[in-house]
Design an enzyme around this catalytic site. Structure first.
Site, PDB file in Angstrom:
ATOM      1  N   GLU A 236     -43.813  63.114 -13.676  1.00  0.00           N
ATOM      2  CA  GLU A 236     -44.412  63.799 -15.161  1.00  0.00           C
ATOM      3  C   GLU A 236     -44.718  64.653 -15.616  1.00  0.00           C
ATOM      4  O   GLU A 236     -44.979  65.470 -15.973  1.00  0.00           O
ATOM      5  CB  GLU A 236     -44.458  62.393 -16.084  1.00  0.00           C
ATOM      6  CG  GLU A 236     -43.647  62.682 -17.259  1.00  0.00           C
ATOM      7  CD  GLU A 236     -43.902  60.781 -18.532  1.00  0.00           C
ATOM      8  OE1 GLU A 236     -44.197  60.303 -17.624  1.00  0.00           O
ATOM      9  OE2 GLU A 236     -43.842  62.053 -19.538  1.00  0.00           O
TER      10      GLU A 236
ATOM     11  N   PHE B 184     -35.958  53.749 -13.814  1.00  0.00           N
ATOM     12  CA  PHE B 184     -35.572  53.431 -12.170  1.00  0.00           C
ATOM     13  C   PHE B 184     -34.012  53.387 -11.965  1.00  0.00           C
ATOM     14  O   PHE B 184     -33.358  53.492 -13.229  1.00  0.00           O
ATOM     15  CB  PHE B 184     -35.512  51.629 -11.928  1.00  0.00           C
ATOM     16  CG  PHE B 184     -36.516  51.723 -11.295  1.00  0.00           C
ATOM     17  CD1 PHE B 184     -38.066  52.825 -11.303  1.00  0.00           C
ATOM     18  CD2 PHE B 184     -36.407  50.991 -11.681  1.00  0.00           C
ATOM     19  CE1 PHE B 184     -38.815  51.578 -11.019  1.00  0.00           C
ATOM     20  CE2 PHE B 184     -38.483  49.867 -10.861  1.00  0.00           C
ATOM     21  CZ  PHE B 184     -39.232  50.807 -10.674  1.00  0.00           C
TER      22      PHE B 184
ATOM     23  N   HIS C 264     -44.104  59.257 -20.898  1.00  0.00           N
ATOM     24  CA  HIS C 264     -43.152  58.197 -19.834  1.00  0.00           C
ATOM     25  C   HIS C 264     -44.508  57.092 -19.434  1.00  0.00           C
ATOM     26  O   HIS C 264     -44.225  56.513 -19.930  1.00  0.00           O
ATOM     27  CB  HIS C 264     -41.839  58.253 -19.184  1.00  0.00           C
ATOM     28  CG  HIS C 264     -41.153  56.445 -18.260  1.00  0.00           C
ATOM     29  ND1 HIS C 264     -40.277  55.526 -19.310  1.00  0.00           N
ATOM     30  CD2 HIS C 264     -41.059  56.252 -17.530  1.00  0.00           C
ATOM     31  CE1 HIS C 264     -40.232  55.144 -18.709  1.00  0.00           C
ATOM     32  NE2 HIS C 264     -40.048  55.100 -17.537  1.00  0.00           N
TER      33      HIS C 264
ATOM     34  N   HIS D 281     -45.457  48.443 -21.095  1.00  0.00           N
ATOM     35  CA  HIS D 281     -43.524  48.661 -21.499  1.00  0.00           C
ATOM     36  C   HIS D 281     -43.041  48.161 -21.045  1.00  0.00           C
ATOM     37  O   HIS D 281     -42.607  47.012 -20.640  1.00  0.00           O
ATOM     38  CB  HIS D 281     -43.704  49.037 -19.554  1.00  0.00           C
ATOM     39  CG  HIS D 281     -42.699  50.540 -18.893  1.00  0.00           C
ATOM     40  ND1 HIS D 281     -41.723  50.236 -20.156  1.00  0.00           N
ATOM     41  CD2 HIS D 281     -42.236  50.926 -17.874  1.00  0.00           C
ATOM     42  CE1 HIS D 281     -40.498  51.041 -19.507  1.00  0.00           C
ATOM     43  NE2 HIS D 281     -41.160  51.446 -17.460  1.00  0.00           N
TER      44      HIS D 281
ATOM     45  N   LYS E  43     -48.045  53.112 -23.574  1.00  0.00           N
ATOM     46  CA  LYS E  43     -47.577  51.768 -23.369  1.00  0.00           C
ATOM     47  C   LYS E  43     -49.622  51.356 -22.838  1.00  0.00           C
ATOM     48  O   LYS E  43     -49.275  50.132 -21.888  1.00  0.00           O
ATOM     49  CB  LYS E  43     -47.375  52.459 -21.793  1.00  0.00           C
ATOM     50  CG  LYS E  43     -45.824  52.448 -21.950  1.00  0.00           C
ATOM     51  CD  LYS E  43     -44.360  52.633 -20.837  1.00  0.00           C
ATOM     52  CE  LYS E  43     -43.133  53.317 -20.414  1.00  0.00           C
ATOM     53  NZ  LYS E  43     -43.305  54.301 -20.933  1.00  0.00           N
TER      54      LYS E  43
ATOM     55  N   CYS F 252     -35.842  51.243 -18.253  1.00  0.00           N
ATOM     56  CA  CYS F 252     -36.627  52.049 -19.240  1.00  0.00           C
ATOM     57  C   CYS F 252     -35.932  53.551 -19.461  1.00  0.00           C
ATOM     58  O   CYS F 252     -37.256  53.588 -20.647  1.00  0.00           O
ATOM     59  CB  CYS F 252     -37.657  52.300 -18.044  1.00  0.00           C
ATOM     60  SG  CYS F 252     -38.192  50.648 -16.969  1.00  0.00           S
TER      61      CYS F 252
END
Lengths: 85, 402
Positions: free
Chosen positions: B305, B390, B294, B331, B326, B162
């Site tokens: 976050e 990830f 994010h 995403h 998003k 990502c």
């Protein structure tokens, strides 16, 4: 449709030409078909006739499959189709 | 060190087929997430996504091109065309020799893998099209951009899940800043919205079945999107000397690794990346007006976050705005940072901060100004874009108004 007509059709489509422009003595190079176009044509031939074409792009001249002209390709495919039946 | 500016932007995603359409949708807080449409979707338990709809590749590319372009490459080329045409650049001579393209993607040609696995496993076919490999490879998109625009300098693909696009843009930024290249094309794309792509994600059980609601207490997971974002990064002096229109300046970045867990995010890793970007850009935290989060809409990401932002900015964390777009475009995995950079540019250039839509209930663990549901006008001079992947790989970019 004969093997010959079907192959001329496949090659013409690959070369973006009319079937009448594909003559028996033309080479694939004459017709503007590059190495990627060649493997794509062989794929189309295998799909159309349900055969395995013995062709290795690493060394085309060493293959049992003669691609030196349209006529030689037709002859080779006719032999493969015959061998299959 | 050179100053680096953005002189072109392009995109295609669930919100729009170009930048103006996408920014309009972000301003209006429109949701691009809807029912997925592709073969075997009825066998999935997750059936929503930010899919690019009403898209016919045959309107954009010829038959030969389509035989070589996976959907992620098609999206990239469309976005690159918009960005490079906006920049007004043509690449010849020395400029071509030094300019390149760095793009991010996590999966590359996922639907090419999927279609051909289906063909050999399910349909029992014993041969596949000869272009399967050049079509699915992760660098296909970057290579086709280099060929289409005569970019003969450094070109490659970055794959960090990502964070792929942010890492890619960070590389391009460094190359221009160091003087290695006067112009770099950068961004990323992804197209995993096919049966196998979504089936794999289902397995992790982090996907929402109804909506992406970042930072909202009732959030229940992420929703996948697809598309591409591509930018022209250019040496400021080069851009100025040719009178180019400048969209924003890229002023810094940082990347960190959590070195901890393959899927769980780390507050420290995220905070170090944010802090690092501020340091690299020589910014005070108080100058930051907007953060494109994010903000995946998972329980873990949004909590972590928010905590990282609170740690880095202290009291200023309550004054800045942070939103997750998003919620609108989904995403985009390896392409997400690129599309999200558009929200940063909109905040800096147009003074409009994109909202976090689908926000229904405050979460005390995400107690920041997430610009809920409606876009807001604000004078923003510095914006950050976060990406936390990830594998614990984090990349944060800092942009400034020009």
């Amino acid at each position: 449709m004969t093997v010959k007509d079907r192959i001329v059709e496949i090659i013409a489509e690959q070369a973006v030409l009319d079937v009448s422009d594909v003559t028996m003595d033309s080479t694939l190079e004459d017709l503007g078909i590059d190495s990627l176009g060649l493997v794509e044509s062989i794929f189309a031939i295998e799909e159309a006739f349900d055969i395995q074409v013995p062709f290795n792009a690493n060394d085309p001249t060493e293959s049992d499959f003669d691609i030196s002209s349209v006529a030689s390709i037709i002859k080779a495919v006719e032999d493969l189709v015959k061998a299959q039946s | 060190m050179k100053r680096v500016v953005i002189t072109g932007a392009g995109t295609i995603n669930a919100l729009g087929k170009n930048v103006p359409e996408t920014l309009e949708a972000m301003r209006e807080g429109r949701c691009g997430i809807g029912a997925l449409e592709f073969q075997d979707v009825e066998r999935l338990s997750i059936r929503i996504g930010g899919q690019v709809k009403d898209y016919d590749p045959e309107e954009k590319f010829n038959r030969q091109q389509i035989s070589l372009y996976d959907r992620f490459t098609q999206f990239t080329l469309l976005a690159a065309q918009e960005a490079i045409s906006q920049s007004g650049l043509t690449f010849t001579g020395e400029l071509a020799a030094q300019s390149g393209v760095v793009l991010g993607t996590a999966g590359g040609g996922v639907s090419t893998w999927d279609d051909n696995y289906r063909s050999v496993y399910e349909d029992g076919k014993n041969r596949v099209h000869p272009f399967v490999v050049p079509k699915l490879m992760n660098n296909a998109a970057a290579s086709h951009v280099s060929m289409a625009y005569n970019l003969k300098g450094p070109s490659f693909t970055v794959s960090t899940a990502c964070a792929s696009s942010n890492h890619a843009m960070a590389q391009a930024f460094q190359m221009v800043r160091s003087g290695m290249s006067p112009v770099m094309i950068a961004g990323g794309s992804e197209s995993m919205l096919c049966f196998g792509g979504v089936k794999a994600w289902e397995g992790l059980r982090v996907m929402s079945r109804d909506a992406c609601r970042p930072f909202s207490a009732n959030r229940n997971g992420m929703v996948q999107g697809e598309g591409a974002g591509v930018f022209v990064f250019e040496d400021f002096e080069h851009a100025k000397s040719r009178g180019a229109e400048i969209l924003a300046e890229v002023v810094g970045f940082a990347m960190t690794s959590d070195a901890a867990d393959i899927v769980m995010p780390s507050k420290q890793g995220a905070a170090r990346a944010i802090k690092g970007a501020l340091r690299d850009a020589k910014l005070n935290g108080s100058e930051v007006g907007y953060i494109n989060a994010h903000g995946t809409g998972t329980a873990a990401n949004d909590r972590t976050e928010s905590a990282a932002v609170a740690d880095v900015f202290g009291a200023h964390a309550d004054k800045l705005m942070i939103s997750s777009t998003k919620s609108m475009h989904g995403h985009l995995i390896g392409g997400t940072g690129a599309v999200e950079l558009l929200a940063c540019i909109m905040a800096l250039r147009d003074g409009v901060v994109a909202p976090t839509i689908g926000y229904e209930e405050p979460d005390p663990d995400c107690a920041l100004d997430v610009v809920p549901n409606e876009a807001r006008e604000a004078n923003v001079s510095v914006a950050l874009s976060n990406a936390f992947a990830f594998g614990g790989l984090n990349a944060v970019l800092a942009l400034r108004k020009v």
